[in-house]
Design a protein around this motif. Structure first.
Motif, mmCIF file in Angstrom:
data_model
loop_
_atom_site.group_PDB
_atom_site.id
_atom_site.type_symbol
_atom_site.label_atom_id
_atom_site.label_comp_id
_atom_site.label_asym_id
_atom_site.label_seq_id
_atom_site.Cartn_x
_atom_site.Cartn_y
_atom_site.Cartn_z
ATOM 1 N N ASP A 16 0.849 -1.189 0.000
ATOM 2 C CA ASP A 16 0.000 0.000 0.000
ATOM 3 C C ASP A 16 0.887 1.242 0.000
ATOM 4 O O ASP A 16 1.940 1.269 0.639
ATOM 5 N N PRO A 17 0.456 2.289 -0.698
ATOM 6 C CA PRO A 17 1.239 3.535 -0.669
ATOM 7 C C PRO A 17 1.316 4.069 0.761
ATOM 8 O O PRO A 17 0.412 3.827 1.573
ATOM 9 N N PRO A 18 2.387 4.797 1.075
ATOM 10 C CA PRO A 18 2.523 5.332 2.434
ATOM 11 C C PRO A 18 1.416 6.327 2.760
ATOM 12 O O PRO A 18 0.951 7.063 1.886
ATOM 13 N N LYS A 19 1.028 6.341 4.033
ATOM 14 C CA LYS A 19 0.033 7.301 4.516
ATOM 15 C C LYS A 19 0.729 8.636 4.747
ATOM 16 O O LYS A 19 1.748 8.706 5.426
ATOM 17 N N LEU A 20 0.143 9.687 4.168
ATOM 18 C CA LEU A 20 0.776 11.004 4.162
ATOM 19 C C LEU A 20 -0.145 12.060 4.758
ATOM 20 O O LEU A 20 -1.304 12.177 4.355
ATOM 21 N N ALA A 21 0.392 12.828 5.701
ATOM 22 C CA ALA A 21 -0.310 13.998 6.245
ATOM 23 C C ALA A 21 0.343 15.234 5.648
ATOM 24 O O ALA A 21 1.556 15.408 5.736
ATOM 25 N N VAL A 22 -0.461 16.074 5.006
ATOM 26 C CA VAL A 22 0.041 17.323 4.422
ATOM 27 C C VAL A 22 -0.544 18.471 5.230
ATOM 28 O O VAL A 22 -1.751 18.724 5.197
ATOM 29 N N PHE A 23 0.322 19.140 5.971
ATOM 30 C CA PHE A 23 -0.109 20.270 6.787
ATOM 31 C C PHE A 23 -0.300 21.508 5.925
ATOM 32 O O PHE A 23 0.269 21.619 4.835
ATOM 33 N N ASP A 24 -1.089 22.447 6.429
ATOM 34 C CA ASP A 24 -1.289 23.714 5.732
ATOM 35 C C ASP A 24 0.029 24.488 5.722
ATOM 36 O O ASP A 24 0.795 24.454 6.690
ATOM 37 N N PHE A 25 0.283 25.186 4.633
ATOM 38 C CA PHE A 25 1.496 25.976 4.513
ATOM 39 C C PHE A 25 1.470 27.145 5.478
ATOM 40 O O PHE A 25 0.414 27.691 5.789
ATOM 41 N N GLU A 26 2.656 27.525 5.913
ATOM 42 C CA GLU A 26 2.823 28.669 6.810
ATOM 43 C C GLU A 26 3.534 29.788 6.057
ATOM 44 O O GLU A 26 4.204 29.547 5.056
ATOM 45 N N LEU A 27 3.393 31.013 6.557
ATOM 46 C CA LEU A 27 3.956 32.185 5.899
ATOM 47 C C LEU A 27 4.879 32.934 6.848
ATOM 48 O O LEU A 27 4.538 33.157 8.016
ATOM 49 N N ILE A 28 6.045 33.293 6.332
ATOM 50 C CA ILE A 28 6.915 34.258 6.993
ATOM 51 C C ILE A 28 6.942 35.465 6.073
ATOM 52 O O ILE A 28 7.450 35.390 4.952
ATOM 53 N N ASP A 29 6.357 36.553 6.530
ATOM 54 C CA ASP A 29 6.255 37.766 5.707
ATOM 55 C C ASP A 29 7.171 38.823 6.294
ATOM 56 O O ASP A 29 6.849 39.448 7.302
ATOM 57 N N THR A 30 8.325 39.008 5.684
ATOM 58 C CA THR A 30 9.272 40.022 6.137
ATOM 59 C C THR A 30 9.253 41.252 5.226
ATOM 60 O O THR A 30 10.123 42.104 5.330
ATOM 61 N N SER A 31 8.243 41.322 4.362
ATOM 62 C CA SER A 31 8.136 42.467 3.448
ATOM 63 C C SER A 31 7.662 43.694 4.209
ATOM 64 O O SER A 31 7.013 43.586 5.250
ATOM 65 N N SER A 60 -1.851 11.225 -7.791
ATOM 66 C CA SER A 60 -0.683 10.502 -8.293
ATOM 67 C C SER A 60 -0.740 9.012 -7.954
ATOM 68 O O SER A 60 -0.104 8.203 -8.622
ATOM 69 N N GLY A 61 -1.481 8.658 -6.903
ATOM 70 C CA GLY A 61 -1.556 7.269 -6.466
ATOM 71 C C GLY A 61 -0.342 6.809 -5.683
ATOM 72 O O GLY A 61 -0.276 5.665 -5.244
ATOM 73 N N LYS A 62 0.632 7.686 -5.484
ATOM 74 C CA LYS A 62 1.847 7.312 -4.759
ATOM 75 C C LYS A 62 1.702 7.432 -3.244
ATOM 76 O O LYS A 62 2.574 6.980 -2.503
ATOM 77 N N PHE A 63 0.618 8.055 -2.806
ATOM 78 C CA PHE A 63 0.400 8.280 -1.379
ATOM 79 C C PHE A 63 -1.066 8.054 -1.032
ATOM 80 O O PHE A 63 -1.935 8.262 -1.872
ATOM 81 N N GLN A 64 -1.320 7.660 0.219
ATOM 82 C CA GLN A 64 -2.673 7.669 0.782
ATOM 83 C C GLN A 64 -2.759 8.943 1.605
ATOM 84 O O GLN A 64 -2.136 9.039 2.658
ATOM 85 N N LEU A 65 -3.483 9.926 1.122
ATOM 86 C CA LEU A 65 -3.573 11.179 1.858
ATOM 87 C C LEU A 65 -4.526 11.067 3.034
ATOM 88 O O LEU A 65 -5.625 10.543 2.888
ATOM 89 N N LEU A 66 -4.088 11.562 4.165
ATOM 90 C CA LEU A 66 -4.887 11.535 5.379
ATOM 91 C C LEU A 66 -5.559 12.884 5.574
ATOM 92 O O LEU A 66 -4.997 13.926 5.227
ATOM 93 N N ASP A 67 -6.733 12.860 6.175
ATOM 94 C CA ASP A 67 -7.461 14.082 6.502
ATOM 95 C C ASP A 67 -6.842 14.671 7.764
ATOM 96 O O ASP A 67 -6.788 14.006 8.800
ATOM 97 N N ILE A 68 -6.373 15.917 7.689
ATOM 98 C CA ILE A 68 -5.747 16.530 8.861
ATOM 99 C C ILE A 68 -6.743 17.285 9.747
ATOM 100 O O ILE A 68 -6.339 17.892 10.726
ATOM 101 N N ALA A 69 -8.021 17.226 9.412
ATOM 102 C CA ALA A 69 -9.034 17.976 10.174
ATOM 103 C C ALA A 69 -8.940 17.749 11.689
ATOM 104 O O ALA A 69 -9.049 18.723 12.446
ATOM 105 N N PRO A 70 -8.728 16.509 12.170
ATOM 106 C CA PRO A 70 -8.683 16.317 13.625
ATOM 107 C C PRO A 70 -7.541 17.060 14.333
ATOM 108 O O PRO A 70 -7.635 17.335 15.523
ATOM 109 N N ILE A 71 -6.490 17.399 13.613
ATOM 110 C CA ILE A 71 -5.351 18.059 14.255
ATOM 111 C C ILE A 71 -5.053 19.435 13.654
ATOM 112 O O ILE A 71 -4.091 20.088 14.031
ATOM 113 N N ARG A 72 -5.890 19.886 12.725
ATOM 114 C CA ARG A 72 -5.646 21.159 12.024
ATOM 115 C C ARG A 72 -5.521 22.338 12.978
ATOM 116 O O ARG A 72 -4.603 23.155 12.862
ATOM 117 N N ASP A 73 -6.412 22.456 13.950
ATOM 118 C CA ASP A 73 -6.355 23.600 14.871
ATOM 119 C C ASP A 73 -5.065 23.598 15.679
ATOM 120 O O ASP A 73 -4.441 24.644 15.866
#
Length: 163
Positions: A16-31, A60-73
């Protein structure tokens, strides 16, 4: 003989493809504008590229994407790039094998850098890192830069794998 037939059909060869958690991107704004006015357009773009990454990796089928909703906050309250491994703990709570954190650094409206970090949840080791500079702070620039990194780094054959 039976084992060889199973191997040739791929029944044993495919895990089975690996289980993957993709977190929301973060921003560093030094402008300069970011210091005075905040980063409103970038906040919507962060959400868009996070979803774009999830969608393209799932397709892509290379990953099993996990829902991050339980840990998003919890993830949003932490600075995932400097929290001492809290991202690994949060991904572990989801049962992930791998996790992705991402960072966008805005130096100015002309100079922006997008970074993606793929790590093994059990070991904490970096599997792959991808980075690209973009010129111009537009929806199109952000989307195209993310597409480039997905296609030419994360999904490229042998990228981030030992030779």
């Amino acid at each position: 003989m039976c084992f060889a037939a199973l191997l040739l059909t791929g029944s044993l060869a495919r895990a089975d493809p690996p289980k993957l958690a993709v977190f929301d991107f973060e921003l560093i704004d030094t402008s300069l504008p970011g210091e005075f006015y905040g980063s409103r357009p970038e906040e919507a773009r962060l959400e868009r590229i996070s979803e774009q990454l999830r969608k393209e990796l799932a397709e892509s089928g290379k990953f099993q994407l996990l829902d991050i909703a339980p840990i998003r906050d919890a993830a949003r309250r932490a600075n995932l790039q400097a929290c001492g491994g809290c991202d690994l703990k949060l991904a572990g709570q989801l049962g992930a094998d791998l996790e992705i954190t991402g960072l966008v650094q805005k130096v100015s409206n002309l100079i922006i850098n997008l970074n993606i970090y793929l790590r093994d949840v059990k070991t904490g080791n970096m599997v792959a890192a991808a980075s690209a500079d973009m010129r111009g702070n537009t929806d199109e620039a952000w989307t195209r830069t993310m597409s480039y990194l997905i296609r030419n780094r994360l999904l490229a054959p042998n990228y981030g794998r030992p030779q």
